[in-house]
Scaffold this motif. Structure first.
Motif, PDB file in Angstrom:
ATOM      1  N   UNK A  98       0.854  -1.188   0.000  1.00 38.11           N
ATOM      2  CA  UNK A  98       0.000   0.000   0.000  1.00 38.11           C
ATOM      3  C   UNK A  98       0.886   1.232   0.000  1.00 38.11           C
ATOM      4  N   UNK A  99       0.586   2.189  -0.875  1.00 31.30           N
ATOM      5  CA  UNK A  99       1.410   3.393  -0.969  1.00 31.30           C
ATOM      6  C   UNK A  99       0.535   4.640  -0.919  1.00 31.30           C
ATOM      7  N   UNK A 100       1.166   5.753  -0.591  1.00 29.73           N
ATOM      8  CA  UNK A 100       0.434   7.024  -0.524  1.00 29.73           C
ATOM      9  C   UNK A 100       1.424   8.176  -0.601  1.00 29.73           C
ATOM     10  N   UNK A 146       7.408  -0.615  -5.088  1.00 29.25           N
ATOM     11  CA  UNK A 146       7.733  -1.704  -6.012  1.00 29.25           C
ATOM     12  C   UNK A 146       9.224  -2.049  -5.943  1.00 29.25           C
ATOM     13  N   UNK A 147      10.067  -1.042  -5.805  1.00 35.17           N
ATOM     14  CA  UNK A 147      11.496  -1.303  -5.666  1.00 35.17           C
ATOM     15  C   UNK A 147      11.788  -2.186  -4.460  1.00 35.17           C
ATOM     16  N   UNK A 156       5.094 -11.790  -6.930  1.00 32.70           N
ATOM     17  CA  UNK A 156       3.658 -11.689  -7.201  1.00 32.70           C
ATOM     18  C   UNK A 156       3.102 -10.639  -6.258  1.00 32.70           C
ATOM     19  N   UNK A 157       2.894  -9.436  -6.767  1.00 31.44           N
ATOM     20  CA  UNK A 157       2.633  -8.274  -5.917  1.00 31.44           C
ATOM     21  C   UNK A 157       1.352  -7.562  -6.327  1.00 31.44           C
ATOM     22  N   UNK A 186       9.833   5.132 -15.163  1.00 32.28           N
ATOM     23  CA  UNK A 186      10.579   4.301 -14.215  1.00 32.28           C
ATOM     24  C   UNK A 186       9.645   3.276 -13.570  1.00 32.28           C
ATOM     25  N   UNK A 187       8.435   3.722 -13.226  1.00 29.41           N
ATOM     26  CA  UNK A 187       7.447   2.810 -12.655  1.00 29.41           C
ATOM     27  C   UNK A 187       7.040   1.761 -13.686  1.00 29.41           C
TER      28      UNK A 187
END
Length: 250
Positions: A98-100, A146-147, A156-157, A186-187
């Motif tokens: 989870x990112x923000x 992701x890195x 598997x993400x 890059x993403x």
């Protein structure tokens, strides 16, 4: 407590079913709820999925809203239920990140956390950004998340973010003249590696632990902080996600 629950999957399944049964409203709400609980039980047995209290209640309430809208049910005793949101658990073989991103008082930051399929903490991260554009913060958070998953050898993400704008840019065609074309590509390059990455938009209420870490990033002086253990002020939110507690969508 979270780890203990992860190690007692069988009891968690039936506790989830019993809790969902108690929390559903009476009358036809209860009947539709029983149907959703039974379907969840069948999925758990035949497809080995993990029942979620939040998903069961959300599915039942959503079905009730559809029926009421189709047949114009006028029941003054049953107020229209607010939209409920909870953490979206991944499939059994997926790691979730989870990112923000956030901008507050002229400062920007990002953050996120990596969890097991059961919702158990693996790693967390946050950091300060010089660019105070919210879109940049959201995109940067996805890249760092992701890195870290790649570095930890997860292949598997499921990546969850609450910015539809950032998600549409990552998934769509972006001209090289775009302000953040370099970051976006890059993403895209990360996603194109030899692994499976699923991107999913979630509501802010279902992304609260990442939001809390992002606020730490706004106040942080360093550009990147890696957390091996969850901060103490994050434990209640992690427990809420793990148990499927739902929050009203504002």
């Amino acid at each position: 407590m979270i780890l203990e629950a992860c190690n007692s999957r069988g009891s968690f399944v039936w506790q989830s079913i019993l809790k969902a049964r108690k929390e559903l409203l009476p009358g036809y709400h209860f009947k539709l709820g029983n149907s959703e609980i039974w379907c969840g039980r069948n999925r758990a047995i035949f497809y080995h999925t993990k029942p979620s209290v939040g998903n069961t209640i959300y599915s039942s309430v959503s079905l009730i809203d559809v029926i009421k809208s189709v047949y114009s049910v006028n029941d003054a005793k049953v107020p229209r239920a607010p939209r409920m949101v909870c953490w979206n658990a991944p499939s059994e073989d997926q790691i979730v990140v989870n990112t923000d991103g956030s901008v507050m008082d002229g400062r920007a930051g990002y953050g996120g956390l990596i969890c097991s399929p059961a919702g158990c903490w693996i790693k967390g991260f946050y950091g300060h950004l010089n660019d105070t554009n919210i879109l940049h913060a959201e995109l940067f958070a996805v890249m760092k998340g992701l890195e870290q998953c790649w570095i930890l050898n997860f292949r598997n993400v499921k990546c969850m973010l609450d910015s539809l704008h950032a998600l549409s840019l990552i998934q769509g065609e972006v001209p090289f003249s775009h302000q953040y074309a370099t970051l976006i590509y890059k993403v895209k390059d990360l996603i194109a590696r030899d692994w499976n990455v699923e991107l999913l938009h979630v509501f802010r209420e279902g992304n609260q632990p990442a939001d809390m870490l992002t606020k730490k990033g706004v106040k942080e002086l360093s550009s990147f902080v890696l957390l091996h253990d969850p901060p103490s002020d994050l434990l209640n939110n992690l427990q809420a996600d793990f148990t499927g507690i739902m929050f009203a969508r504002v």
